[in-house]
Design an enzyme around this catalytic site. Structure first.
Site, PDB file in Angstrom:
ATOM      1  N   GLY B  54       0.805  -1.221   0.000  1.00 48.61           N
ATOM      2  CA  GLY B  54       0.000   0.000   0.000  1.00 48.61           C
ATOM      3  C   GLY B  54       0.838   1.270   0.000  1.00 48.61           C
ATOM      4  N   TYR B 324     -14.593   0.104  -9.047  1.00 48.32           N
ATOM      5  CA  TYR B 324     -13.921  -0.735  -8.054  1.00 48.32           C
ATOM      6  C   TYR B 324     -12.966   0.075  -7.163  1.00 48.32           C
ATOM      7  CZ  TYR B 324     -12.764  -5.142  -5.951  1.00 48.32           C
ATOM      8  OH  TYR B 324     -12.647  -6.157  -5.046  1.00 48.32           O
ATOM      9  N   CYS B 412     -11.114 -16.174   4.104  1.00 47.11           N
ATOM     10  CA  CYS B 412     -12.411 -16.346   3.446  1.00 47.11           C
ATOM     11  C   CYS B 412     -13.457 -15.486   4.134  1.00 47.11           C
ATOM     12  CB  CYS B 412     -12.837 -17.803   3.368  1.00 47.11           C
ATOM     13  SG  CYS B 412     -13.040 -18.656   4.905  1.00 47.11           S
TER      14      CYS B 412
END
Ligand SMILES: NC(=O)c1ccc[n+]([C@@H]2O[C@H](COP(=O)([O-])OP(=O)(O)OC[C@H]3O[C@@H](n4cnc5c(N)ncnc54)[C@H](O)[C@@H]3O)[C@@H](O)[C@H]2O)c1
Ligand SMILES: NC(=O)c1ccc[n+]([C@@H]2O[C@H](COP(=O)([O-])OP(=O)(O)OC[C@H]3O[C@@H](n4cnc5c(N)ncnc54)[C@H](O)[C@@H]3O)[C@@H](O)[C@H]2O)c1
EC number: 4.2.1.49
Lengths: 567, 567
Positions: B54, B324, B412
């Site tokens: 990032g 997005y 998940c």
């Protein structure tokens, strides 16, 4: 959108007194009583609107939220935690006995949107409230707090410049308003005389009535004569002089008169409504505020510049001169007084050395509602801190001259080490039955380790870290981890939306052994974060204090670190 | 000012594997290993500079701080808590066994000063670091996270528009860069084909090498033929087309070709460096960035407007079209495309319904370092969640196609209820010895209850509460009160300084009964704050979920409240 009620004139809130619980334990009864106490008519400014103090600082978002908080606290179990979002109860979760019973976040906005406009928009929609500092975190105790803060500042000036003795000294100031009216009482408690210049007769009358102010003078000669007489005898006398500070301050300079300390609490932060221009009558100001507000602002700022120039003259004579957080230096600077910031703000000048030792506005309240409980704690504090005459003096004078508002409470500035000692002693007094009911112990958000506020509490930090708000967030997380009874994180208190982030904590001394363990941890760790924050910024007093108290500060060097990682 | 070292090419950090502890318990060994894992060369982007991902998201402020964190964790006792301020260890305090072992605050600034300029000034002075989300809170696990987030979004689009089945469908997108490169893998995992337009040949090559992308096409006809063939057979094939999205998207519209889903991950948020203007060569863009940056920006934004117009055409044809998070709508709006925001951002459109049930990027890592431990947990997850074919599919595909980076880990998306069940099951597996060593369980800060970020995660909340950051603060306080092993509060992750506030949490399953109690509380309360936040905003899905799960939400009405105060 559910109905919300912000004004309800039928409501008359008063905390229950005595030992009958309406909640399931003292740990949940305590926040219940303190919430109610914040909204007691003797404590709050506009209780019907849920406003406690500080403009629109609320204890709950609306009356529906208030009712639900009360109901939630009454049913809360010993291993549950209630979450409050900007004064509204939003969830009850299973935690554990050593966790806080209430967690509060008030008025927080993502920085880019952290403006009064956005806040008011969301507030109007019923999505937020302004929590100020102790309003939304349920530990406001009335005007005792402001008297004590001012007292502490004057005492500290005395320590620094007058060998700790203000007898025979006098303070020049302006303004006897809502907060400034505490100045004459704080001054005489600290042993100094005071000449306070105030332009509204009604304000002077009010302070005389409540005995915060001793005498009134109608002209400067009379006032100076009174001050001269008192200081000659070493007596502490406060005199309210009807006049304009922008005229009186320079006149004193012209006459070559030397006060011992100079400050000001006119509402200079609000040039339209808060400051009377020199030569104007109150009537004229009132009329002009309607007809030509811009002219009022210009004239007021012009007069402030004149007053600040006089303050600078005093400063250059070597007289301790301080800005008390009313922004008058900024106003003068904007009017071309380039050296306006030559005299300091009160925090960096006088309060920071206290913060470096974790000293700040420690306070407690008696859940019994019985004043005797507080008097007993007063006596215990004196016994436990025999070497602190200013503290003894404060306790004596406070008892004599300050009326309790709502639940009896006491405030005094103590630091790392002493806070835990006092907390444990109070818990013991509850355990033995010496006190009728448990005590809640808390503090202001304006404290050593709990606030980032670059225009006030963290102005001019020596490493430049004024704006870093990791510190108050860590303070809140650590108090939560240590077992405070309620913990809060607020934004915008004191200096307004956008300008501060700060944390509150309150802990209950219910006389149990479990409470003793929590009190020891919380009342040690909470002020210790202040010592840590100032040590990290490089303040020697804090580094020394950390060493003395055996704090473990991994980045301060092995000398100050109990378990240094550099071995 | 102590020396600080930000670049050290000698450092080669790797988390220890196996069961030999260098700290005093697994509760402190875990943050130690995860910190080291974040700086593993297989995980971090620039490990020598402590940068994990990032841009400049760091795991520790500097190498001195890193060493002191490691030493502090090694010596930390079972009832102590380490405080970390923007990547620097600042204090060790006595708390208790059920409290977090580490509390972290990264990159927080008082709002008025919350700008990149101020941040960089303080960062240069050595007073702060940028923590991003999981970089500074020690739970980054490499590119699996971005693949899974993208997969989850595509699956959700499939659920909403295609009855949960993407077989024979194809997605049109742009950009195969650092994060966008995950798109083709996520698409084929979700069962869809993809046509990805990318202007740099090297980016396409890279994705082919790592098998994230299946095929390459050099012109549109070839690409469409491939897609046609695959979709006709119901196969999922990804094709990288060398070209410019601002040319290909409108060309598809002109030809009347209908993709099934349209999105984009060119770096539109950075018009100078991130987007190639239509008709320009890469060389020309490179030269012009030096010689005339303003012209590049104008040309890039002009092309973005053209691409967005094509996206709007697809949107009007009824094709699911989503932004997005690259800000391309904003850029087009600035170029005069007034209806640019007609197609939605991905969070309000597809992710929010998941957030309403506390579903988000749950993840765990095996402290043993043994991949078998993760495979065993995979199997257990399938066993415990038999009715979720997309989850099973994800676990199978992830095992086959995603390499572990550093300590083996799995991500998940699961929600309230399931998270606690899985956590307890993993703890049981540690207790019985089925797993070789403890498991750490955490999540991204981009989650249901842990973030306020009005341009992304909290865009267009239905009650207008996008900017209110009380929620993530309450999330962090509650996780601390519930006994997470480490808790963090960050500012500026994802969207940059000023634009977000968010909280992280990680908890260790060490097989003990105490851990089981903490896991149950934390893994229930943490997603529950997300359900609470969305229920408070009025989302029916969240209100229903709260009801089903028996959450106590005092202001939601008695139906959803286990112990409603309205009785
Ligand atoms: N912790 C802190 O930093 C702190 C604490 C207390 C007060 N303050 C600041 O002090 C100021 C005063 O607070 P307050 O609550 O008393 O406000 P207030 O408005 O109630 O009182 C201001 C008083 O000043 C008087 N005044 C105005 N212009 C004058 C002039 N030219 N000459 C003489 N008197 C004049 C007014 O008549 C009024 O009585 C505020 O700016 C406040 O923010 C700061
Ligand atoms: N959670 C989220 O919201 C989220 C997640 C992933 C990515 N994003 C956003 O997606 C964008 C891409 O991220 P990244 O890390 O992959 O960036 P990146 O800069 O690594 O990759 C961008 C790619 O787009 C290509 N490109 C540029 N202009 C083009 C054009 N006109 N036609 C075709 N290809 C073009 C570039 O060659 C490059 O390979 C960023 O804006 C990022 O913020 C957001």
């Amino acid at each position: 959108m559910p109905a919300i009620t912000r004004l309800d004139n039928e409501r008359k809130i008063k905390s229950p007194h005595g030992t009958t619980l309406s909640a399931k334990s003292w740990l949940t009864e305590a926040p219940l009583r303190m919430l109610m106490n914040n909204l007691d008519a003797a404590v709050a400014e506009k209780p019907q609107e849920l406003v406690v103090y500080g403009g629109i600082g609320r204890a709950a978002r609306d009356w529906e939220s208030y009712d639900r908080i009360v109901a939630s606290l009454r049913s809360l179990e010993a291993d549950e935690t209630l979450l409050v979002q900007s004064g509204k109860p939003v969830g009850i979760f299973r935690t554990h006995a050593d966790a806080p019973r209430v967690l509060i976040a008030n008025s927080n906005l993502v920085p880019h949107w952290a403006t009064w406009e956005k806040f008011h928009e969301l507030d109007r929609k019923g999505l937020m409230m302004y929590g100020q500092m102790t309003a939304g975190s349920w530990i406001y105790i009335g005007s005792q707090g402001i008297v004590q803060g001012t007292y502490e500042t004057f005492v500290e000036v005395g320590r620094r410049h007058f060998g700790g003795n203000l007898a025979g000294k006098w303070i020049l100031t302006g303004g006897l308003g809502g907060m400034g009216g505490a100045q004459p009482l704080a001054a005489t408690m600290a042993g100094a005389s005071m000449l306070a210049v105030e332009c509204q007769p009604s304000r002077i009358e009010r302070r005389l009535e409540t005995r915060y102010l001793d005498r009134r003078a109608d002209d400067l000669d009379q006032a100076l004569a009174m001050i001269r007489e008192a200081t000659a005898k070493g007596e502490a006398l406060s005199v309210g002089l009807l006049g304009n500070a922008a005229e009186i301050f320079p006149e004193l300079v012209r006459r070559g008169i030397r006060p011992d300390i100079v400050t000001d609490q006119t509402s200079a932060h609000d040039p339209l409504n808060g400051y009377l221009p020199a030569g104007w009558s109150l009537d004229k100001a009132e009329r002009m505020r309607q007809s030509d507000p811009e002219a009022v602002i210009q004239a007021a700022k012009q007069s402030m510049a004149v007053q600040v120039k006089a303050m600078l003259d005093f400063h250059r004579m070597g007289i301790p001169t301080l800005d008390y957080g009313n922004n008058i230096r900024q106003m003068a600077l904007e009017m071309g007084v380039a050296d306006a910031f030559d005299f300091p703000g009160f925090v960096p000048a006088y309060i920071r050395p206290l913060f470096c030792r974790g000293i700040g506005p420690f306070r407690w309240a008696a859940l019994s509602g019985d004043p005797e409980d507080i008097y007993k704690t007063d006596a215990r504090v004196k016994q436990l801190m025999p070497g602190n005459p200013h503290l003894h003096n404060w306790l004596d004078m406070a008892r004599k001259r300050i009326q309790f508002q709502g639940l009896p409470a006491r405030i005094c500035w103590v630091g790392l080490g002493d806070r835990a000692r006092l907390g444990l002693a109070f818990n013991e007094m509850v355990a033995t039955g010496e006190l009728k009911a448990p005590i809640v112990i808390g503090r202001d958000h304006l404290d050593s380790g709990s606030v980032a506020s670059p225009n006030r509490e963290t102005e001019a930090m020596q490493d430049g870290s004024d704006a870093i708000s990791d510190w108050p967030l860590l303070n809140a997380l650590l108090n939560t981890a240590s077992g405070a009874t309620w913990v809060s994180l607020h934004h915008g208190g004191g200096v307004g939306i956008g300008f501060s982030q700060h944390a509150g904590m309150v802990i209950v001394a219910d006389g149990t052994k479990e409470a003793a363990r929590r009190l020891e941890r919380v009342l040690t760790n909470d002020p210790a974060t202040g010592v840590m924050r100032h040590a990290d910024a490089g303040y020697e007093i804090a580094i020394d204090c950390a060493k003395e108290q055996g704090l473990k500060l991994p980045s301060i060097g092995s000398s100050a670190s109990g378990s240094s990682p550099h071995r």
